[in-house]
Design a protein around this motif. Sequence first.
Motif, PDB file in Angstrom:
ATOM      1  N   THR A  86       0.855  -1.183   0.000  1.00  0.00           N
ATOM      2  CA  THR A  86       0.000   0.000   0.000  1.00  0.00           C
ATOM      3  C   THR A  86       0.893   1.236   0.000  1.00  0.00           C
ATOM      4  O   THR A  86       2.092   1.160   0.271  1.00  0.00           O
ATOM      5  CB  THR A  86      -0.897   0.029   1.248  1.00  0.00           C
ATOM      6  OG1 THR A  86      -0.068   0.177   2.400  1.00  0.00           O
ATOM      7  CG2 THR A  86      -1.734  -1.230   1.363  1.00  0.00           C
ATOM      8  N   GLU A  87       0.320   2.376  -0.270  1.00  0.00           N
ATOM      9  CA  GLU A  87       1.093   3.626  -0.266  1.00  0.00           C
ATOM     10  C   GLU A  87       1.686   3.881   1.116  1.00  0.00           C
ATOM     11  O   GLU A  87       2.817   4.333   1.244  1.00  0.00           O
ATOM     12  CB  GLU A  87       0.200   4.797  -0.697  1.00  0.00           C
ATOM     13  CG  GLU A  87       0.967   6.054  -1.019  1.00  0.00           C
ATOM     14  CD  GLU A  87       1.941   5.885  -2.186  1.00  0.00           C
ATOM     15  OE1 GLU A  87       2.997   6.531  -2.149  1.00  0.00           O
ATOM     16  OE2 GLU A  87       1.660   5.113  -3.116  1.00  0.00           O
ATOM     17  N   VAL A  88       0.934   3.558   2.174  1.00  0.00           N
ATOM     18  CA  VAL A  88       1.430   3.734   3.544  1.00  0.00           C
ATOM     19  C   VAL A  88       2.653   2.851   3.768  1.00  0.00           C
ATOM     20  O   VAL A  88       3.662   3.288   4.322  1.00  0.00           O
ATOM     21  CB  VAL A  88       0.317   3.423   4.578  1.00  0.00           C
ATOM     22  CG1 VAL A  88       0.886   3.385   5.990  1.00  0.00           C
ATOM     23  CG2 VAL A  88      -0.811   4.428   4.466  1.00  0.00           C
ATOM     24  N   GLN A  89       2.579   1.584   3.332  1.00  0.00           N
ATOM     25  CA  GLN A  89       3.719   0.675   3.485  1.00  0.00           C
ATOM     26  C   GLN A  89       4.921   1.178   2.696  1.00  0.00           C
ATOM     27  O   GLN A  89       6.055   1.113   3.172  1.00  0.00           O
ATOM     28  CB  GLN A  89       3.352  -0.735   3.027  1.00  0.00           C
ATOM     29  CG  GLN A  89       2.414  -1.455   3.960  1.00  0.00           C
ATOM     30  CD  GLN A  89       1.943  -2.764   3.374  1.00  0.00           C
ATOM     31  OE1 GLN A  89       1.481  -2.818   2.229  1.00  0.00           O
ATOM     32  NE2 GLN A  89       2.037  -3.825   4.155  1.00  0.00           N
ATOM     33  N   ARG A  90       4.694   1.675   1.494  1.00  0.00           N
ATOM     34  CA  ARG A  90       5.800   2.199   0.678  1.00  0.00           C
ATOM     35  C   ARG A  90       6.458   3.393   1.375  1.00  0.00           C
ATOM     36  O   ARG A  90       7.665   3.524   1.368  1.00  0.00           O
ATOM     37  CB  ARG A  90       5.313   2.629  -0.700  1.00  0.00           C
ATOM     38  CG  ARG A  90       5.031   1.480  -1.614  1.00  0.00           C
ATOM     39  CD  ARG A  90       4.664   1.976  -3.007  1.00  0.00           C
ATOM     40  NE  ARG A  90       4.242   0.868  -3.820  1.00  0.00           N
ATOM     41  CZ  ARG A  90       5.075  -0.012  -4.380  1.00  0.00           C
ATOM     42  NH1 ARG A  90       6.353   0.127  -4.238  1.00  0.00           N
ATOM     43  NH2 ARG A  90       4.609  -1.017  -5.083  1.00  0.00           N
ATOM     44  N   ASN A  91       5.660   4.233   1.976  1.00  0.00           N
ATOM     45  CA  ASN A  91       6.209   5.391   2.670  1.00  0.00           C
ATOM     46  C   ASN A  91       6.983   4.999   3.920  1.00  0.00           C
ATOM     47  O   ASN A  91       7.907   5.693   4.322  1.00  0.00           O
ATOM     48  CB  ASN A  91       5.097   6.390   3.028  1.00  0.00           C
ATOM     49  CG  ASN A  91       4.540   7.066   1.785  1.00  0.00           C
ATOM     50  OD1 ASN A  91       5.200   7.165   0.757  1.00  0.00           O
ATOM     51  ND2 ASN A  91       3.296   7.518   1.875  1.00  0.00           N
ATOM     52  N   ARG A  92       6.601   3.893   4.547  1.00  0.00           N
ATOM     53  CA  ARG A  92       7.301   3.426   5.754  1.00  0.00           C
ATOM     54  C   ARG A  92       8.617   2.725   5.419  1.00  0.00           C
ATOM     55  O   ARG A  92       9.492   2.634   6.265  1.00  0.00           O
ATOM     56  CB  ARG A  92       6.417   2.467   6.544  1.00  0.00           C
ATOM     57  CG  ARG A  92       5.325   3.160   7.283  1.00  0.00           C
ATOM     58  CD  ARG A  92       4.600   2.161   8.157  1.00  0.00           C
ATOM     59  NE  ARG A  92       3.429   2.793   8.747  1.00  0.00           N
ATOM     60  CZ  ARG A  92       2.356   2.143   9.127  1.00  0.00           C
ATOM     61  NH1 ARG A  92       2.286   0.836   9.006  1.00  0.00           N
ATOM     62  NH2 ARG A  92       1.345   2.777   9.643  1.00  0.00           N
ATOM     63  N   ASN A  94      12.153   2.113   4.424  1.00  0.00           N
ATOM     64  CA  ASN A  94      13.303   2.995   4.485  1.00  0.00           C
ATOM     65  C   ASN A  94      14.492   2.280   3.838  1.00  0.00           C
ATOM     66  O   ASN A  94      15.108   1.407   4.466  1.00  0.00           O
ATOM     67  CB  ASN A  94      13.601   3.358   5.939  1.00  0.00           C
ATOM     68  CG  ASN A  94      14.716   4.356   6.070  1.00  0.00           C
ATOM     69  OD1 ASN A  94      15.742   4.249   5.401  1.00  0.00           O
ATOM     70  ND2 ASN A  94      14.531   5.324   6.950  1.00  0.00           N
TER      71      ASN A  94
END
Length: 134
Positions: A86-92, A94
């Motif tokens: 998900t976009e949230v997972q991609r943003n997390r 690192n």
Amino acid sequence: MGRMLILLGLLTATLLGCARRQIELGDFKKFTSVEGRFTVEFPGDPKQLNRPMPTKIGTIVAHMFSVQLGTSEYVASYSDLPDSLTEVQRNRFNAKRALDAEGPGIARATQSRVVSERNISLGKWIGREWDLQS
């Protein structure tokens, strides 16, 4: 699709040992990974190995290309983040933290020690170069 390059050694070729210093630069030839969208130089024709790695964000496949030369190995590797993130997972995710853990992990797996490391990049993709020695 997210991408993490694990560029090991001279802009994507990893050195395990000191053989790089013993090889003339003219002995290297270009290798292009169409799927990985990169070109590097190796001291021979690399073998490819695709290794699935379970992670907190799902299975990531490490696409590795390597040339064994005596007691040294030159490796270029890249991984794509799963499309299912998900976009949230991609943003997390690192990539820097993942690369910070990769060098010591490779050293443990190869019973080596990290002699030097430096940050590198290929376009917008970050990577890391390590010189490991047994």
